[in-house]
Design a protein around this motif. Sequence first.
Motif, PDB file in Angstrom:
ATOM      1  N   LEU A  95     -33.787 116.701  -3.221  1.00 10.23           N
ATOM      2  CA  LEU A  95     -34.640 116.810  -4.409  1.00 10.23           C
ATOM      3  C   LEU A  95     -34.475 115.558  -5.264  1.00 10.23           C
ATOM      4  CD1 LEU A  95     -36.454 118.630  -6.294  1.00 10.23           C
ATOM      5  CD2 LEU A  95     -34.353 119.006  -7.573  1.00 10.23           C
ATOM      6  N   ALA A  96     -33.212 115.110  -5.399  1.00 11.19           N
ATOM      7  CA  ALA A  96     -32.948 113.927  -6.228  1.00 11.19           C
ATOM      8  C   ALA A  96     -33.765 112.754  -5.728  1.00 11.19           C
ATOM      9  CB  ALA A  96     -31.455 113.597  -6.193  1.00 11.19           C
ATOM     10  N   VAL A  97     -33.783 112.565  -4.404  1.00 11.89           N
ATOM     11  CA  VAL A  97     -34.480 111.397  -3.887  1.00 11.89           C
ATOM     12  C   VAL A  97     -35.992 111.569  -4.040  1.00 11.89           C
ATOM     13  CG1 VAL A  97     -34.847 111.829  -1.412  1.00 11.89           C
ATOM     14  CG2 VAL A  97     -34.092 109.626  -2.165  1.00 11.89           C
ATOM     15  N   ALA A  98     -36.489 112.797  -3.878  1.00 14.30           N
ATOM     16  CA  ALA A  98     -37.928 113.031  -4.042  1.00 14.30           C
ATOM     17  C   ALA A  98     -38.354 112.723  -5.475  1.00 14.30           C
ATOM     18  CB  ALA A  98     -38.272 114.469  -3.670  1.00 14.30           C
ATOM     19  N   ILE A  99     -37.566 113.219  -6.434  1.00 11.75           N
ATOM     20  CA  ILE A  99     -37.893 112.991  -7.839  1.00 11.75           C
ATOM     21  C   ILE A  99     -37.753 111.517  -8.188  1.00 11.75           C
ATOM     22  CG2 ILE A  99     -37.057 113.425 -10.168  1.00 11.75           C
ATOM     23  CD1 ILE A  99     -36.724 116.232  -9.542  1.00 11.75           C
ATOM     24  N   LEU A 100     -36.710 110.891  -7.606  1.00 13.79           N
ATOM     25  CA  LEU A 100     -36.502 109.465  -7.838  1.00 13.79           C
ATOM     26  C   LEU A 100     -37.723 108.664  -7.392  1.00 13.79           C
ATOM     27  CD1 LEU A 100     -34.090 107.473  -8.587  1.00 13.79           C
ATOM     28  CD2 LEU A 100     -33.925 107.119  -6.132  1.00 13.79           C
ATOM     29  N   LEU A 101     -38.285 109.035  -6.239  1.00  8.39           N
ATOM     30  CA  LEU A 101     -39.439 108.294  -5.727  1.00  8.39           C
ATOM     31  C   LEU A 101     -40.652 108.473  -6.631  1.00  8.39           C
ATOM     32  CD1 LEU A 101     -39.018 108.851  -1.888  1.00  8.39           C
ATOM     33  CD2 LEU A 101     -38.595 106.783  -3.201  1.00  8.39           C
ATOM     34  N   VAL A 102     -40.816 109.687  -7.186  1.00  6.39           N
ATOM     35  CA  VAL A 102     -41.906 109.883  -8.154  1.00  6.39           C
ATOM     36  C   VAL A 102     -41.679 108.980  -9.361  1.00  6.39           C
ATOM     37  CG1 VAL A 102     -42.966 111.523  -9.752  1.00  6.39           C
ATOM     38  CG2 VAL A 102     -42.445 112.226  -7.425  1.00  6.39           C
ATOM     39  N   GLY A 103     -40.430 108.940  -9.839  1.00  8.19           N
ATOM     40  CA  GLY A 103     -40.103 108.111 -10.997  1.00  8.19           C
ATOM     41  C   GLY A 103     -40.348 106.636 -10.722  1.00  8.19           C
ATOM     42  N   VAL A 104     -39.917 106.177  -9.530  1.00  8.46           N
ATOM     43  CA  VAL A 104     -40.103 104.774  -9.152  1.00  8.46           C
ATOM     44  C   VAL A 104     -41.587 104.434  -9.101  1.00  8.46           C
ATOM     45  CG1 VAL A 104     -39.913 103.245  -7.152  1.00  8.46           C
ATOM     46  CG2 VAL A 104     -37.920 104.473  -7.948  1.00  8.46           C
ATOM     47  N   GLU A 105     -42.386 105.384  -8.611  1.00  9.58           N
ATOM     48  CA  GLU A 105     -43.824 105.146  -8.533  1.00  9.58           C
ATOM     49  C   GLU A 105     -44.442 105.042  -9.921  1.00  9.58           C
ATOM     50  OE1 GLU A 105     -45.747 107.374  -5.564  1.00  9.58           O
ATOM     51  OE2 GLU A 105     -47.766 106.933  -6.268  1.00  9.58           O
ATOM     52  N   ARG A 106     -43.992 105.919 -10.826  1.00 10.14           N
ATOM     53  CA  ARG A 106     -44.556 105.892 -12.179  1.00 10.14           C
ATOM     54  C   ARG A 106     -44.100 104.664 -12.952  1.00 10.14           C
ATOM     55  NH1 ARG A 106     -47.031 110.565 -14.087  1.00 10.14           N
ATOM     56  NH2 ARG A 106     -46.882 109.838 -16.223  1.00 10.14           N
ATOM     57  N   LEU A 107     -42.819 104.307 -12.798  1.00 15.61           N
ATOM     58  CA  LEU A 107     -42.267 103.253 -13.644  1.00 15.61           C
ATOM     59  C   LEU A 107     -42.528 101.859 -13.083  1.00 15.61           C
ATOM     60  CD1 LEU A 107     -38.889 105.001 -14.508  1.00 15.61           C
ATOM     61  CD2 LEU A 107     -40.856 104.728 -16.023  1.00 15.61           C
ATOM     62  N   PHE A 108     -42.406 101.688 -11.744  1.00 15.81           N
ATOM     63  CA  PHE A 108     -42.510 100.347 -11.179  1.00 15.81           C
ATOM     64  C   PHE A 108     -43.743 100.163 -10.300  1.00 15.81           C
ATOM     65  CE2 PHE A 108     -37.877 101.343 -11.405  1.00 15.81           C
ATOM     66  CZ  PHE A 108     -37.621 100.584 -12.529  1.00 15.81           C
ATOM     67  N   GLY A 109     -44.508 101.230 -10.087  1.00 14.35           N
ATOM     68  CA  GLY A 109     -45.665 101.096  -9.225  1.00 14.35           C
ATOM     69  C   GLY A 109     -45.307 100.963  -7.754  1.00 14.35           C
ATOM     70  N   ILE A 110     -44.070 101.325  -7.400  1.00  9.66           N
ATOM     71  CA  ILE A 110     -43.684 101.297  -5.989  1.00  9.66           C
ATOM     72  C   ILE A 110     -44.033 102.661  -5.405  1.00  9.66           C
ATOM     73  CG2 ILE A 110     -41.763 101.068  -4.378  1.00  9.66           C
ATOM     74  CD1 ILE A 110     -40.451  99.179  -6.329  1.00  9.66           C
ATOM     75  N   GLY A 111     -45.215 102.732  -4.758  1.00 12.82           N
ATOM     76  CA  GLY A 111     -45.785 104.051  -4.487  1.00 12.82           C
ATOM     77  C   GLY A 111     -45.645 104.533  -3.064  1.00 12.82           C
ATOM     78  N   ILE A 112     -44.526 105.180  -2.761  1.00 13.68           N
ATOM     79  CA  ILE A 112     -44.346 105.669  -1.401  1.00 13.68           C
ATOM     80  C   ILE A 112     -45.273 106.844  -1.094  1.00 13.68           C
ATOM     81  CG2 ILE A 112     -42.637 106.980  -0.060  1.00 13.68           C
ATOM     82  CD1 ILE A 112     -40.659 104.734  -0.877  1.00 13.68           C
ATOM     83  N   PHE A 113     -45.665 107.589  -2.126  1.00 15.12           N
ATOM     84  CA  PHE A 113     -46.571 108.718  -1.884  1.00 15.12           C
ATOM     85  C   PHE A 113     -48.021 108.372  -2.192  1.00 15.12           C
ATOM     86  CE2 PHE A 113     -42.533 110.714  -3.456  1.00 15.12           C
ATOM     87  CZ  PHE A 113     -42.090 111.100  -2.208  1.00 15.12           C
ATOM     88  N   ASN A 114     -48.280 107.099  -2.495  1.00 17.22           N
ATOM     89  CA  ASN A 114     -49.593 106.739  -3.013  1.00 17.22           C
ATOM     90  C   ASN A 114     -50.603 106.551  -1.878  1.00 17.22           C
ATOM     91  OD1 ASN A 114     -51.758 105.722  -4.320  1.00 17.22           O
ATOM     92  ND2 ASN A 114     -50.735 103.906  -5.166  1.00 17.22           N
ATOM     93  N   PRO A 115     -51.623 107.419  -1.782  1.00 14.90           N
ATOM     94  CA  PRO A 115     -52.593 107.310  -0.697  1.00 14.90           C
ATOM     95  C   PRO A 115     -53.338 105.971  -0.719  1.00 14.90           C
ATOM     96  CG  PRO A 115     -53.066 109.216  -2.098  1.00 14.90           C
ATOM     97  CD  PRO A 115     -51.917 108.503  -2.708  1.00 14.90           C
TER      98      PRO A 115
END
Lengths: 537, 211
Positions: A214-234
């Motif tokens: 869960l920590a890593v999943a939430i971290l990835l959402v945070g990274v996408e929002r804050l830095f635009g590094i979008g692992i889940f971004n279609p």
Amino acid sequence: MTAAVEPKDNYLTAGFSLKSWLTTTDHKRIGVLYLLSITFFFLVGGLAAVLFRLELLTPPGDLVSADSYNKLFTLHGIVMVFLFLIPSVPAAFGNFLVPLMIGAKDLAFPKLNLASWYVFVLGGLFALWALLTGGVDTGWTFYTPYSSTYSNTYVSLMAIGIFIAGFSSIFTGLNFIVTIHKMRAPGLTWFRLPLFIWAHYATSLIIVLGTPVLAVAILLVGVERLFGIGIFNPAIGGDPLLFQHLFWFYSHPAVYIMILPSMGVVSEIVACFSRKRIFGYKFVAIASLAIAVYGFLVWGHHMFVSSQSVYAGLIFSFLSFFVAVPSAVKVFNWTATLYKGSIAFDTPMLYAFGFIGLFTIGGLTGLFLATLGLDVHVHDTYFVIAHFHYIMVGGAIMGYLGALHFWWPKMTGRMYTEGWSKFSALIIFIGFNLTFFPQFILGYLGMPRRYHAYSPEFQVYNVLSTAGASILGAGYVIPIIYLLWSLFRGKPAGPNPWGAKGLEWEKTSSPPPVHNFAEIPTVTEEAYNYSGTNEQG
Amino acid sequence: MTETSAHQEDMSWQRETSLLGVWVFLLTEVLFFGGLFTGYAVYRSGYPDIFSEASRHLNVLLGTVNTAVLLTSSLTMAFAVASAQEGKRRPLLIYLFLTIALGLVFLGIKSTEYHHKFVEKLIPGAHFSYSGLSTREVQLFFSFYFVMTGLHALHMIAGIGVLAVLAFLVWRKKLDPSRNALVEGTGLYWHFVDVVWIFLFPLFYLIGLRA
């Protein structure tokens, strides 16, 4: 039994200053700190529920706006799941009881234990900050790409809060695993352990294995929002569904983090108030581990309609049916324990009965939802809401309240008022069913979850549900009053008011002294030896 | 079990307990990185050619040197643990210092690599620019690269911090390393971080070599 007098030197009288509480490494005091903190969060989450139940009293959205409604149910979900249910029984009662039940002076890592409480409070404060500055509207599930790209609310702040709170749960789980392995009293073999300990061991395994994901999943959402590094971004070829996989890999087992400790509580209570050893002790113990293991293999049943492949769906459906087996083993064995037992209807036992009945309904409706075809019909409706509230409120919170009433005399040295406590147990049961049973019908008729307005034909069930919620709410307030009252006016409980078996009852006072036992006890008998036979086991 | 309560006090019991705690902690770390490796596996199986293409933008030489540096630091860490167990203070201090130094070299090389990527505009986000065929998925590769090596680097920084504190305590004689498992536990953590890199290195640097 000796006359009930309170021992002068106990963990509560060891220091009265605020500092003595905030710097304590005594597992019992940390348990109390957790108890107070999670009660606070329970009230916060409950308040949100009051507001949206009022909104749902009438079909049009007239009390709060759609946006506020989204924020209210998100607040309710996040606070109740991450800041109340997950820590509830393990962090409050597990902390207090694990060392007492295994005959140890404290947990293996007392300072880590205190750190876990501070980390929990810090995470909780971040979450509250996110809520006070404007709230979050993603639902407690944070599904991408809404949470990562579209939501304009304070998702990052909330994500940080949940990420931090996750560490507190890992610290607790780690502490329990090491403590149960290394600190059992002489003679206390694995199959002499109380089932509460087995349940907490299984829970800790889930915490340790699931929370990091869960920590890593939430971290990835945070990274996408804050830095635009979008692992889940279609938009860059990412797959939002991957988030759901990672999220549910933790969050389905998290359901077992919530329910297993309560199952442990029910085992203790049922044995005590029917004066019998738990029927099929070993099966109940192993069932806890089986639930922990199977629990990790079923997450895909949250994603039957999320474009997961049909074959994956089939396998997840099959495995979800499998989890019902160890759960049913427990329910049948508790029931078999009652058979020919001398049953006493004290308050903790009422909660245990409530647990068994409501958990059974929650569990069986879980099987409806695990059925592929039926799930397509009821997916994302109130049927799902009703199902998991039967597990989490009807199961986990009943167990939590059972634990509170069973071990309150041990924790405080005082008895609460019998009449009021039975009365509130009864109205909690009534209020709960009136709140959530109509939601099964609503869901079956097709009312979707998470809407602030609905068609008029659903109103009668919503009125019933809101009425039930008001009764349930009263049922939760009454114990706060009589329990506080008992601290000042309650009769001294004596070491073992229930005549229960177990080291925490038989070998130490209520409240226990700072180091738990005058001398480390040696165990010579099986758990729940209420018949007094089988001395050598 | 015939031991008395005294067994909870004795040294080997304390050592075993601390180390069990470290192992359980490392288990959580495996799952933490496991989530990321899973994501990597999903996308690489989806876009195998693009991942290989993107991989060629990494500097294999620097990556190889860094792997050697990190493996050597694990060696010095192992010597540090052995010195701690034998109660040899001076060698312990030297090996701790060497481990810290090698860790810093690793981070130094890593940050030059990051800097190169910054100059080449290969950091995902608004300023990402790539002239090849498949901009979208290449960005995905670099997202994984930065998140996973970045988290690995954070773990290194934390490890170096712990090593520095240990070295300070040993130096000021506030800690008798043979009496507890602190050095050994830190060693386990350090080796774990090393093992993570052993997986990261081929998955990011080497997959482009074949074609």
